[in-house]
Structure formats: structure tokens, C-alpha cells
Write an enzyme that holds these catalytic residues in place. Sequence first.
Site, PDB file in Angstrom:
ATOM      1  N   GLU A 125      29.129   7.155 -50.884  1.00 17.94           N
ATOM      2  CA  GLU A 125      29.946   7.284 -49.681  1.00 17.94           C
ATOM      3  C   GLU A 125      29.391   6.367 -48.597  1.00 17.94           C
ATOM      4  O   GLU A 125      28.182   6.095 -48.556  1.00 17.94           O
ATOM      5  CB  GLU A 125      29.947   8.728 -49.180  1.00 17.94           C
ATOM      6  CG  GLU A 125      28.570   9.217 -48.772  1.00 17.94           C
ATOM      7  CD  GLU A 125      28.531  10.702 -48.471  1.00 17.94           C
ATOM      8  OE1 GLU A 125      28.693  11.040 -47.287  1.00 17.94           O
ATOM      9  OE2 GLU A 125      28.336  11.498 -49.411  1.00 17.94           O
ATOM     10  N   LYS A 127      27.688   5.101 -45.300  1.00 22.22           N
ATOM     11  CA  LYS A 127      26.701   5.694 -44.394  1.00 22.22           C
ATOM     12  C   LYS A 127      27.159   5.430 -42.963  1.00 22.22           C
ATOM     13  O   LYS A 127      27.030   4.328 -42.455  1.00 22.22           O
ATOM     14  CB  LYS A 127      25.317   5.103 -44.641  1.00 22.22           C
ATOM     15  CG  LYS A 127      24.221   5.739 -43.795  1.00 22.22           C
ATOM     16  CD  LYS A 127      22.858   5.167 -44.152  1.00 22.22           C
ATOM     17  CE  LYS A 127      21.759   5.835 -43.341  1.00 22.22           C
ATOM     18  NZ  LYS A 127      21.890   5.557 -41.895  1.00 22.22           N
ATOM     19  N   ASP A 129      27.371   5.152 -39.070  1.00 21.02           N
ATOM     20  CA  ASP A 129      26.365   4.860 -38.043  1.00 21.02           C
ATOM     21  C   ASP A 129      26.724   5.631 -36.785  1.00 21.02           C
ATOM     22  O   ASP A 129      27.384   5.120 -35.880  1.00 21.02           O
ATOM     23  CB  ASP A 129      26.335   3.359 -37.779  1.00 21.02           C
ATOM     24  CG  ASP A 129      25.049   2.929 -37.095  1.00 21.02           C
ATOM     25  OD1 ASP A 129      24.156   3.775 -36.935  1.00 21.02           O
ATOM     26  OD2 ASP A 129      24.945   1.749 -36.725  1.00 21.02           O
ATOM     27  N   TYR A 235      30.108  15.694 -44.413  1.00 17.05           N
ATOM     28  CA  TYR A 235      29.630  15.195 -45.706  1.00 17.05           C
ATOM     29  C   TYR A 235      28.563  16.078 -46.357  1.00 17.05           C
ATOM     30  O   TYR A 235      28.082  15.789 -47.443  1.00 17.05           O
ATOM     31  CB  TYR A 235      29.082  13.770 -45.582  1.00 17.05           C
ATOM     32  CG  TYR A 235      27.996  13.588 -44.541  1.00 17.05           C
ATOM     33  CD1 TYR A 235      26.723  14.128 -44.709  1.00 17.05           C
ATOM     34  CD2 TYR A 235      28.238  12.857 -43.388  1.00 17.05           C
ATOM     35  CE1 TYR A 235      25.741  13.968 -43.768  1.00 17.05           C
ATOM     36  CE2 TYR A 235      27.247  12.674 -42.434  1.00 17.05           C
ATOM     37  CZ  TYR A 235      26.005  13.230 -42.627  1.00 17.05           C
ATOM     38  OH  TYR A 235      25.022  13.068 -41.682  1.00 17.05           O
ATOM     39  N   LYS A 323      20.897   0.364 -47.890  1.00 18.14           N
ATOM     40  CA  LYS A 323      21.187  -0.284 -46.613  1.00 18.14           C
ATOM     41  C   LYS A 323      21.776  -1.675 -46.806  1.00 18.14           C
ATOM     42  O   LYS A 323      21.449  -2.392 -47.760  1.00 18.14           O
ATOM     43  CB  LYS A 323      19.902  -0.380 -45.772  1.00 18.14           C
ATOM     44  CG  LYS A 323      19.221   0.962 -45.509  1.00 18.14           C
ATOM     45  CD  LYS A 323      20.074   1.918 -44.711  1.00 18.14           C
ATOM     46  CE  LYS A 323      20.110   1.578 -43.247  1.00 18.14           C
ATOM     47  NZ  LYS A 323      18.851   1.836 -42.552  1.00 18.14           N
ATOM     48  N   CYS A 428      -6.447  -5.355 -18.776  1.00 16.33           N
ATOM     49  CA  CYS A 428      -5.257  -4.522 -18.738  1.00 16.33           C
ATOM     50  C   CYS A 428      -4.384  -4.892 -17.539  1.00 16.33           C
ATOM     51  O   CYS A 428      -4.883  -4.926 -16.400  1.00 16.33           O
ATOM     52  CB  CYS A 428      -5.653  -3.046 -18.655  1.00 16.33           C
ATOM     53  SG  CYS A 428      -4.256  -1.921 -18.432  1.00 16.33           S
ATOM     54  N   CYS A 431      -4.473  -1.697 -14.959  1.00 18.07           N
ATOM     55  CA  CYS A 431      -5.648  -1.223 -14.210  1.00 18.07           C
ATOM     56  C   CYS A 431      -6.758  -2.255 -14.093  1.00 18.07           C
ATOM     57  O   CYS A 431      -7.737  -2.023 -13.377  1.00 18.07           O
ATOM     58  CB  CYS A 431      -6.200   0.055 -14.843  1.00 18.07           C
ATOM     59  SG  CYS A 431      -6.996  -0.198 -16.451  1.00 18.07           S
ATOM     60  N   CYS A 446      -6.653  -1.322 -23.869  1.00 19.88           N
ATOM     61  CA  CYS A 446      -7.285  -1.145 -22.567  1.00 19.88           C
ATOM     62  C   CYS A 446      -8.431  -0.147 -22.706  1.00 19.88           C
ATOM     63  O   CYS A 446      -8.289   0.905 -23.331  1.00 19.88           O
ATOM     64  CB  CYS A 446      -6.256  -0.635 -21.564  1.00 19.88           C
ATOM     65  SG  CYS A 446      -6.970  -0.053 -20.009  1.00 19.88           S
ATOM     66  N   CYS A 452      -6.667   4.337 -16.201  1.00 21.86           N
ATOM     67  CA  CYS A 452      -5.531   3.431 -16.342  1.00 21.86           C
ATOM     68  C   CYS A 452      -4.252   4.213 -16.108  1.00 21.86           C
ATOM     69  O   CYS A 452      -3.962   5.155 -16.850  1.00 21.86           O
ATOM     70  CB  CYS A 452      -5.520   2.797 -17.735  1.00 21.86           C
ATOM     71  SG  CYS A 452      -4.067   1.773 -18.061  1.00 21.86           S
TER      72      CYS A 452
END
Length: 704
Positions: A125, A127, A129, A235, A323, A428, A431, A446, A452
Site C-alpha cells: 500500500e 506510504k 506522508d 490502514y 522508501k 564557544c 560563552c 564547549c 554556557c
Amino acid sequence: MADKAVDALSENEARDELARLSDLLARANRAYHAEDAPDISDADYDRLKRRNAEIEARFAHLKRQDSPSEQVGAAPAEGFSKVRHAVRMMSLSNAFDDEDIDDFDASIRRYLGLSDSDPLRYTGEPKIDGLSLSLRYEHGRLIQAATRGDGSEGENVTANARTIADIPDTLSGAPEVLEVRGEVYMSHADFADLNARQSARGGKTFANPRNAAAGSLRQLDANITRDRPLRFFAYSWGELTAPLAETQVQAIARLKDLGFQTNPLTSLCDGPEQMLAHYRQIEKQRATLGYDIDGVVYKVNDLGFQARLGFRSTTPRWAIAHKFPAELAWTRLESIDIQVGRTGALSPVARLTPVTVGGVVVSNATLHNEDYIAGRDSEGNEIREGKDIRVGDWVQVYRAGDVIPKVADVDLGKRPKDAKPFEFPTTCPECGSDAIREEGDAVRRCSGGMICPAQAIEKLKHLVSRAAFDIEGLGAKQVEQFYTDGWVKEPADIFDLKEKFGSGIQQLKNREGWGEKSANNLFDAIDERRSIALGRVIFALGIRHVGESASNLLARHYGTWSVFESAMLEAAPMEGPAWDDLLSIDGVGKVMAQSLVSAMNQEAERASIDRLVAHLNIQEAERPATDGSPVAGKTVVFTGTLEKMSRAEAKARAESLGAKVSGSVSKKTDIVVAGPGAGSKEKKAQELGLTVLDEDGWLELIGG
């Protein structure tokens, strides 16, 4: 690391790659299922999950307790009451090529003990979306509708579901209890019309039909949903008081007779050859269907076989999603932003000139890490023929379905003359702390910890998430607000809020979005969470590599916070009885154990944990109800080849009877089940004088 072949990974590389994949996929699940704002493509998501599965297959002992293969969807969003599904809503494993379908068929036959010549039929069947929905009918009346959520718990959208014309309010001739499951979606024509109306009134337009359907179903005002053109295909089913039929195709026909829309392209297939032919036929019709699909789902037709095949942790064995291939497009890379996550990981994000890929407009993409940008893997090997990625480049983006892509290639012929190599930050951006990349790690992190802001906020968001403290009225938005205002800087501050505000009302109710009632409700919700399960507390700490499943596993093993805490302190040298006991837990590997013990013994982090725990009444972990079980509370080890059941079946059966399944033999082991080919574990069990059973003896003990 991301592009290095799985069979070329060392054990340390595999461990780190599994950690990276776990972080990426968890973030992707939240964005897609809970926020309706996906940030990686279906193709990328599938590729990451497949790579994770391949690594776990090769390094089974490294499988993480928070493994993406153990997760379904994401936690329910804020604003809706929550619904516990009577029967868990599962996801599907994926197939990507013809060989995967042959393997699927072979695995089903092997599990059922069927030969290649035995008849075995499947349904195929489209699929859809859209957004998964479960409809509960009692005595023929719709009483509840819920989204999938994390598979166990979803959002109550009953009022909204009643506005969808394809969903009947009443059924005639249905079982006393019937949960109908299917997909809410929006047709292409209705999607275009909705966006035109939204644009005309100055409202939000949607990127694609799936997001439009999800956003429409999850409106707090059902009148808005009523104005949206939603549809529903049935389904599947959940809880039943009487079977619908003996086969999948007959059950779907029964749902149609009850008044549900079912997909007319569902077909019976005799084996892989017909399954693949049906797949190609649907793929050719894809552009003209009038709604989005992203593959074909195959299911074993015989419901008796489905019952025998059962489920893995998150997927049924009797179904698979084949898929469709990914799609490609070219666009300009305008900038590269660096985002900082809960564990301090610096994640580069590409900001793109918006481009339509397969009918969807995308403007962001993941760039994985600094090596990926530089055109190499973590070992220095070239990817994309060594082409680096620079701001201003003309890049190829890669996607499937409706979500944000990754940058797959670079057109050097269109590179601006002034384009400069991207310099990945070593501090970072949030921070200013050093951003350190440890040896063998693909990610730079970091070092600032809770100083941070990005890490602190993400850790606090994690603490109040559904699987952790789940405080009603205190979600991600409120956490950011309270952190910015200086009210909450660490977990313990949440439980000091009422005291901090004196009466607990005036300061808070004067803030936008708050009133006296909502403020009181928040403080009541916080007080309710002062008494909390041990597993939730361990998960809430946000310790790297320790996910929800692992947290519950640790809770069941240690039972109480005091026992857990003492064990972690005793295990600090990472040797000795406490350390060995931690590693003996089936599913706890060395990396997780090291992370756990380190966090519980770091001075600053430990002080923060102690301040939090001082506010809590941590409940003893619940034990499974296994009255009369001959193996409840016992530790069982399976070794050798099992001939009458798979290892997974044996483990699941033992755990359902209250036994703890371990991967190693020790003095604490009660029973060793040894099949043909058992080696050192059986020998050690005999040396220790433990009970050793063959498979027949085990089955006799547990009652077949």
C-alpha cells in the site's frame, strides 16, 4: 567519520559514531514529530538510522540504551492533554533497494520456519506522508482521537478529529472496542488553496502538505481545524475486543465497510517479485495521485503469522516501508551558523538561498561537523573528492520527502574568487569557553558546562521534558524566559521559584502570558513533581549517553536513589565490585558507564545534583507484576545457539516474567541457559556451581 565505511571502523570509532548518531536522530525526532518543523531530510534521517543499525549489527555489544533503534516518534507537544495508547503505536523499519525486500521476505520465512516454496502473501500500500492518528471507538461511538506522540503516549486531539469528514462519529457493526489507525493528510489541491487563503489574510503559509496537515490537526482551537481541508486514510488498528478478519486485506475491507476511507492502491502480492512490481507501478503514479507519498508499505497478509512474528522494540517484524529515492537541487550557501546543544556539541548549519526541491522550499541544511565542511572524514580521508564547503558556494542539496536537506556536493566552477575556507570556531560562540575536540570524537564541544547559556538552557529544557520531570506549564518557552530573567539558572532553582517570589504570584502574574491562575497552577505542578520516579530523575540529569531506556534500566537495577548514588561513588575508580556490577547490567557499556560515573563524581555537577535531590522525594523503582513467575528477580544469561526461539524472543520472554537478562556470567547469575555451541560462559557457570539449563529445561521451567 560520517562517511567512513562501517567495516573500517575501530571499536572506539564505532562507539563515538553511535553517540553522534543518537544525538542527531533524537534532535531530528523532536523536530519532526513534536514541533512539525523537521530540520533534516527523510533521506538523511533514513541514512543515519541505517548507518546506526549497521554499526549496531557489527558491534552488538556497543548498542546504546538510548539507541535510535529503540525510539519511536517524540514526546507529545505542550498544550494538549496526554493519552496513553492501549496498544503502542510503532514505527516501521525501512527498505531502500530490491535486495532489502528479498532479505525481508527471507527473514520472515526463516522466523516462521517456512521454506522458499511455502506460500506467503503480502499486502502493498502507498506510504502516506501525513500525521499518524489513532481513533478509539467504544460501542460504535468515537470517544477519543490521539496522535502517535512517542508511540506510548500521544496528544488528545478528539475535538479536532471530529471535524474531519473522513472520520465517522459512529460505526455500525464494529467490535465493542475498536481502535482504528491511519494517516491524516492534505491533498495537493487543498494545500494550494489553503496557502492561497492564508496568504490573502496575511496568515502563516506552509512549506508542504504534511506540515499543513500536522499543524491543522494540532490546533488548540478545533474551529481552526474545521476550516482546514484534512482527510484520513485508515490502514491499521490497535486495541480490539474481537478480530476484524483473518487477513490484512480482509481487515482493510472491513474498515472500508465500517465507513472509513482506505487506499484503493492497496494490493495483494505473492512474494518479492510482485511486491517490487507493485512498488514500481505506484512510483510511476506518484506525481498524479494528488497527495504525497514517500514509499510503499508491505505487510504479511496472514494475521496469524503477524501475531507469531510479533514486534521488535519499536517496529513490527511483519511490515517494512520501501522508501522512494531522494531528490537533488542546487542553490547558494549564504552563511554557516554554529549552534550549541545540551552536551556542548557545536553543530554547523548551512543557511541557503531558498530553493524548491521536489515541491518543497528549503533554506537550511546540516553540515554535520568541521571535518565534513573541510571535505574529509575524521581520519583525514577525502569525501566529495576533497572539496571543502565555503560561504558563497553553489551547492547541491539532497532530500527526500518534505524536510531540510544536507549539502552533498560543491560546484567549484561557480565558487566566488574571494571565497575563503571556513574556519571552525575553537571557542564557544555562546560563552567564549574553549571548544575542545577530544581524540577520536567527530564533534567539537564547549567546555563551559552550565556557565554556557546555550548548554544551561538546553539542559533545563531536557529536565522538564516529558520523559523527565514533565512539569505542566513549564516547557521550553518558559524555561528560556525564566533563564533570561535570572530566575532559574540550575535545576534546583525550579523548586525554589515559589519561595523566591514570596507569595509566589505577584512577580510572575505581571509577566506577559501569566495570570494568577496560571502562576498558581505552575507552582502546584512543580510541587506535584517533588515526588518522582527514580528513572525519571536519572534521565532528567541529562548525562551524556544515558537515555530514557538506560535510565529506567538503571533504576530497576539499583532500586533507590541512595543505592544508585552510593554505587556511582564507589565505582569512581572505574574498577572494583561496584564498577563490575554496573558493567554487568545488560545494555550498559563502558562508554555509558564512564560518562555516568564521571558525571556523578564531578564536584560542580555533583553539587548541582545534590541541590536538586534535596527538594525531591525519589520513589523506589517499580518492579514488574510477576506473581507466580518461577524466575522473577533472577538473573539469567543466554549463551550458545537457541533452536526453538530467537535470542530476542528468549530475552523478551524472560524479562516479561520479571527476570533480569545479563550478558555476562558472575556469582550473581542465577540461571545460565546454554544452547549448542556454548563456550566460556557455560564453563564459567559450571565452575561457579550455577544452575545450567538447556533450552528444553528453560522452556519447562517457564511453562513453555
